[in-house]
Scaffold this active site. Sequence first.
Site, PDB file in Angstrom:
ATOM      1  N   SER A 153      -7.466  -9.733   1.644  1.00  0.00           N
ATOM      2  CA  SER A 153      -6.453 -10.498   0.916  1.00  0.00           C
ATOM      3  C   SER A 153      -5.844 -11.552   1.829  1.00  0.00           C
ATOM      4  O   SER A 153      -5.827 -11.433   3.038  1.00  0.00           O
ATOM      5  CB  SER A 153      -5.353  -9.561   0.407  1.00  0.00           C
ATOM      6  OG  SER A 153      -5.868  -8.760  -0.619  1.00  0.00           O
ATOM      7  N   THR A 189      -3.864   3.924  -5.178  1.00  0.00           N
ATOM      8  CA  THR A 189      -4.978   3.295  -4.443  1.00  0.00           C
ATOM      9  C   THR A 189      -4.727   3.346  -2.933  1.00  0.00           C
ATOM     10  O   THR A 189      -5.094   2.427  -2.207  1.00  0.00           O
ATOM     11  CB  THR A 189      -5.225   1.838  -4.905  1.00  0.00           C
ATOM     12  OG1 THR A 189      -4.091   1.028  -4.535  1.00  0.00           O
ATOM     13  CG2 THR A 189      -5.416   1.736  -6.396  1.00  0.00           C
ATOM     14  N   LYS A 213     -16.265  -3.696 -11.239  1.00  0.00           N
ATOM     15  CA  LYS A 213     -15.873  -5.032 -11.708  1.00  0.00           C
ATOM     16  C   LYS A 213     -16.627  -6.109 -10.921  1.00  0.00           C
ATOM     17  O   LYS A 213     -17.029  -7.128 -11.473  1.00  0.00           O
ATOM     18  CB  LYS A 213     -14.360  -5.233 -11.534  1.00  0.00           C
ATOM     19  CG  LYS A 213     -13.486  -4.420 -12.491  1.00  0.00           C
ATOM     20  CD  LYS A 213     -12.019  -4.640 -12.128  1.00  0.00           C
ATOM     21  CE  LYS A 213     -11.071  -3.688 -12.832  1.00  0.00           C
ATOM     22  NZ  LYS A 213     -10.867  -3.997 -14.241  1.00  0.00           N
ATOM     23  N   ASP A 232      -0.980   9.398 -17.399  1.00  0.00           N
ATOM     24  CA  ASP A 232      -2.180  10.082 -17.882  1.00  0.00           C
ATOM     25  C   ASP A 232      -3.211  10.107 -16.737  1.00  0.00           C
ATOM     26  O   ASP A 232      -3.621   9.042 -16.261  1.00  0.00           O
ATOM     27  CB  ASP A 232      -2.729   9.298 -19.092  1.00  0.00           C
ATOM     28  CG  ASP A 232      -4.016   9.915 -19.651  1.00  0.00           C
ATOM     29  OD1 ASP A 232      -4.500  10.920 -19.071  1.00  0.00           O
ATOM     30  OD2 ASP A 232      -4.512   9.376 -20.657  1.00  0.00           O
ATOM     31  N   HIS A 247     -16.345  -4.370  -0.931  1.00  0.00           N
ATOM     32  CA  HIS A 247     -15.050  -3.824  -0.505  1.00  0.00           C
ATOM     33  C   HIS A 247     -14.508  -2.987  -1.667  1.00  0.00           C
ATOM     34  O   HIS A 247     -14.551  -3.421  -2.817  1.00  0.00           O
ATOM     35  CB  HIS A 247     -14.088  -4.965  -0.166  1.00  0.00           C
ATOM     36  CG  HIS A 247     -12.681  -4.497   0.008  1.00  0.00           C
ATOM     37  ND1 HIS A 247     -12.342  -3.499   0.898  1.00  0.00           N
ATOM     38  CD2 HIS A 247     -11.530  -4.853  -0.616  1.00  0.00           C
ATOM     39  CE1 HIS A 247     -11.048  -3.272   0.826  1.00  0.00           C
ATOM     40  NE2 HIS A 247     -10.522  -4.081  -0.093  1.00  0.00           N
ATOM     41  N   CYS A 273      -8.110  -6.662   4.788  1.00  0.00           N
ATOM     42  CA  CYS A 273      -9.299  -5.799   4.806  1.00  0.00           C
ATOM     43  C   CYS A 273     -10.535  -6.490   5.379  1.00  0.00           C
ATOM     44  O   CYS A 273     -11.614  -5.899   5.428  1.00  0.00           O
ATOM     45  CB  CYS A 273      -9.602  -5.299   3.395  1.00  0.00           C
ATOM     46  SG  CYS A 273      -8.159  -4.624   2.589  1.00  0.00           S
ATOM     47  N   ASN A 288      -8.564   4.014  -0.649  1.00  0.00           N
ATOM     48  CA  ASN A 288      -8.705   2.728   0.041  1.00  0.00           C
ATOM     49  C   ASN A 288      -8.498   2.916   1.546  1.00  0.00           C
ATOM     50  O   ASN A 288      -7.562   3.594   1.962  1.00  0.00           O
ATOM     51  CB  ASN A 288      -7.670   1.713  -0.502  1.00  0.00           C
ATOM     52  CG  ASN A 288      -8.009   0.278  -0.089  1.00  0.00           C
ATOM     53  OD1 ASN A 288      -8.977   0.040   0.647  1.00  0.00           O
ATOM     54  ND2 ASN A 288      -7.225  -0.670  -0.561  1.00  0.00           N
ATOM     55  N   GLU A 338      -5.497  -3.669   9.407  1.00  0.00           N
ATOM     56  CA  GLU A 338      -4.306  -4.233   8.766  1.00  0.00           C
ATOM     57  C   GLU A 338      -3.067  -3.511   9.260  1.00  0.00           C
ATOM     58  O   GLU A 338      -1.957  -3.989   9.110  1.00  0.00           O
ATOM     59  CB  GLU A 338      -4.436  -4.094   7.240  1.00  0.00           C
ATOM     60  CG  GLU A 338      -3.285  -4.629   6.413  1.00  0.00           C
ATOM     61  CD  GLU A 338      -2.130  -3.639   6.202  1.00  0.00           C
ATOM     62  OE1 GLU A 338      -1.106  -4.026   5.635  1.00  0.00           O
ATOM     63  OE2 GLU A 338      -2.240  -2.471   6.629  1.00  0.00           O
TER      64      GLU A 338
HETATM   65  N1  CAA Z   1      -7.184   6.366 -19.657  1.00  0.00           N
HETATM   66  C1  CAA Z   1      -8.228   5.692 -19.137  1.00  0.00           C
HETATM   67  N2  CAA Z   1      -8.080   4.448 -18.588  1.00  0.00           N
HETATM   68  C2  CAA Z   1      -6.851   3.905 -18.568  1.00  0.00           C
HETATM   69  C3  CAA Z   1      -5.731   4.568 -19.091  1.00  0.00           C
HETATM   70  C4  CAA Z   1      -5.928   5.856 -19.674  1.00  0.00           C
HETATM   71  N3  CAA Z   1      -4.929   6.552 -20.174  1.00  0.00           N
HETATM   72  N4  CAA Z   1      -4.656   3.779 -18.929  1.00  0.00           N
HETATM   73  C5  CAA Z   1      -5.081   2.650 -18.307  1.00  0.00           C
HETATM   74  N5  CAA Z   1      -6.408   2.720 -18.086  1.00  0.00           N
HETATM   75  C6  CAA Z   1      -7.269   1.750 -17.425  1.00  0.00           C
HETATM   76  C7  CAA Z   1      -6.973   0.321 -17.799  1.00  0.00           C
HETATM   77  O1  CAA Z   1      -7.617  -0.054 -18.980  1.00  0.00           O
HETATM   78  C8  CAA Z   1      -7.503  -0.409 -16.565  1.00  0.00           C
HETATM   79  O2  CAA Z   1      -8.909  -0.475 -16.628  1.00  0.00           O
HETATM   80  P1  CAA Z   1      -9.631  -1.922 -16.671  1.00  0.00           P
HETATM   81  O3  CAA Z   1      -9.142  -2.662 -15.451  1.00  0.00           O
HETATM   82  O4  CAA Z   1     -11.080  -1.580 -16.584  1.00  0.00           O
HETATM   83  O5  CAA Z   1      -9.202  -2.568 -17.931  1.00  0.00           O
HETATM   84  C9  CAA Z   1      -7.188   0.545 -15.420  1.00  0.00           C
HETATM   85  O6  CAA Z   1      -6.983   1.824 -16.034  1.00  0.00           O
HETATM   86  C10 CAA Z   1      -5.941   0.168 -14.642  1.00  0.00           C
HETATM   87  O7  CAA Z   1      -4.912  -0.023 -15.562  1.00  0.00           O
HETATM   88  P2  CAA Z   1      -3.832  -1.162 -15.358  1.00  0.00           P
HETATM   89  O8  CAA Z   1      -4.523  -2.445 -15.011  1.00  0.00           O
HETATM   90  O9  CAA Z   1      -2.913  -1.147 -16.483  1.00  0.00           O
HETATM   91  O10 CAA Z   1      -3.125  -0.567 -14.048  1.00  0.00           O
HETATM   92  P3  CAA Z   1      -1.887  -1.085 -13.255  1.00  0.00           P
HETATM   93  O11 CAA Z   1      -1.369  -2.352 -13.788  1.00  0.00           O
HETATM   94  O12 CAA Z   1      -0.943   0.050 -13.140  1.00  0.00           O
HETATM   95  O13 CAA Z   1      -2.476  -1.377 -11.786  1.00  0.00           O
HETATM   96  C11 CAA Z   1      -3.863  -2.187 -10.074  1.00  0.00           C
HETATM   97  C12 CAA Z   1      -3.824  -1.462 -11.418  1.00  0.00           C
HETATM   98  C13 CAA Z   1      -3.446  -3.647 -10.243  1.00  0.00           C
HETATM   99  C14 CAA Z   1      -5.300  -2.158  -9.536  1.00  0.00           C
HETATM  100  C15 CAA Z   1      -2.916  -1.471  -9.077  1.00  0.00           C
HETATM  101  O14 CAA Z   1      -3.384  -0.173  -8.821  1.00  0.00           O
HETATM  102  C16 CAA Z   1      -2.737  -2.187  -7.757  1.00  0.00           C
HETATM  103  O15 CAA Z   1      -1.897  -3.073  -7.629  1.00  0.00           O
HETATM  104  N6  CAA Z   1      -3.513  -1.768  -6.718  1.00  0.00           N
HETATM  105  C17 CAA Z   1      -3.402  -2.339  -5.387  1.00  0.00           C
HETATM  106  C18 CAA Z   1      -4.024  -3.729  -5.314  1.00  0.00           C
HETATM  107  C19 CAA Z   1      -5.535  -3.707  -5.278  1.00  0.00           C
HETATM  108  O16 CAA Z   1      -6.151  -2.711  -4.989  1.00  0.00           O
HETATM  109  N7  CAA Z   1      -6.133  -4.893  -5.508  1.00  0.00           N
HETATM  110  C20 CAA Z   1      -7.576  -5.007  -5.458  1.00  0.00           C
HETATM  111  C21 CAA Z   1      -8.015  -6.410  -5.138  1.00  0.00           C
HETATM  112  S1  CAA Z   1      -7.270  -6.941  -3.572  1.00  0.00           S
HETATM  113  C22 CAA Z   1      -8.129  -6.087  -2.382  1.00  0.00           C
HETATM  114  O17 CAA Z   1      -9.207  -5.605  -2.616  1.00  0.00           O
HETATM  115  C23 CAA Z   1      -7.521  -5.938  -1.018  1.00  0.00           C
HETATM  116  C24 CAA Z   1      -7.014  -4.539  -0.885  1.00  0.00           C
HETATM  117  O18 CAA Z   1      -7.717  -3.651  -0.431  1.00  0.00           O
HETATM  118  C25 CAA Z   1      -5.650  -4.268  -1.350  1.00  0.00           C
END
Ligand code: CAA
Length: 406
Positions: A324, A160, A251, A33, A242, A117, A291, A85
Amino acid sequence: MHQEKRFGVEGIAVSIPKHFIDLGTLAEATGVDPAKYYRGLGGRRMAVVTPIEDPVTMAVEATRTLIDRYDVDPSGIGMLIVGSESGVDAAKPIASYVHGMLGLAPHCRTFDTQHACYGATAALQMARDWTSRQVGEGKKAIVVATDIARYEVGSAGEPTQGAGAVALLVGNRPDVLVIENHDDAVYTADVMDFWRPHYSSTAMVDGHYSLECYLKALENTYLTHRAASGLGWDDYRHLLFHVPFPKMAFKAFRQLHEIESKERNGDFGPLEEQFDRMTAPALWANIEVGNVYSASLYLSFAGLLEKSGHDLEGARLGFFSYGSGCCAEFFSGTVGTDASAWQGRIGVAEALAGRIELDYDQYLELRKETEAISRDGSYRERPASNGEHVWFCGVQGHQRIYARAM
Ligand code: CAA
């Protein structure tokens, strides 16, 4: 009267790849979605590199723009540090390529800093310390953050991704940002939240755990900085974070808002209204680019400066940098008083203008070609129409070959 010397950022410039994919296109092609990516992650588009672009070319482009637009004397650059990185070689730093292609002086110290990062923030602090011990007018340093955020196709991290570079001129005339001098507010923990083995061109991540690590580091460094500096929430005009994906900044903001709210027994301004005022104005470029790992905090800063212009003169900003692994830092600075001197030079909107949108198949094809040119010795001649730009040609005899217009 003794006046304390000020050090910090004198200039800032960016480089952003010319191609992008809309997150809605990615979502639809993979059966997700689109609202999950648009609203759930807060993104809109991600920059995608072509085979001729890599972390070196983006770093060169950003640095060249910086040198041109801020009339930098290359012979006055005594230090060039690249935070990344996405290093292209296990030994030779990106900084060496940038130094060579831009013809910087031989007495310039060059090296890369790597901590996911956080690399560019380590570089910025080091450059600031170094410029502060230069005598007289002193030499200047350039810090470049350059990265390609790349995850496996079909992984949760795929929406991302992004790419780009930000170059910062650091010295004793900090018209852009005076970095304030307080005790360090850093936090380190040996965690496995995000990493990239040498043999892999895509990062690996324990996604939800990485969010926890980020937020823990944020709370820790914010409180340390508050205690060390005596600066509180009300002292900041904007809080910058970041930005691995834009919703993460929300968040982060919410976490700090909760801390402050609890301490004031809930007698505190509404979360959304404060977020819209203090952090959202710094996210528009990240929403377009995705990102950019080490560059992401500084892209946010560049975007804020460009959009908010003169209103920011003298305003205090809080910066949270997270890498990280992990190492994080909270620091503060005040925007310089000569906004007219730098405002038109940053060029974020200019870099985003005229970008080319990719469909899903084109995006996959570019990923494949980019992978190939970095690894298997395929080689591309520079086309006559490449203008001023630097061009990554491929790997020959185990060496990366770059071309540029003379
Ligand atoms: N409509 C609207 N919103 C929806 C939706 C829909 N149909 N379906 C899901 N969502 C929302 C969820 O509720 C969630 O929101 P909240 O967090 O506010 O509750 C959001 O969309 C994401 O959903 P999920 O958590 O289910 O998504 P996911 O499990 O597929 O993965 C993620 C999300 C973990 C961020 C993933 O994208 C990821 O692994 N990203 C890379 C890691 C990352 O960026 N980490 C950040 C911290 S580490 C860092 O900052 C270093 C770096 O640069 C990597």
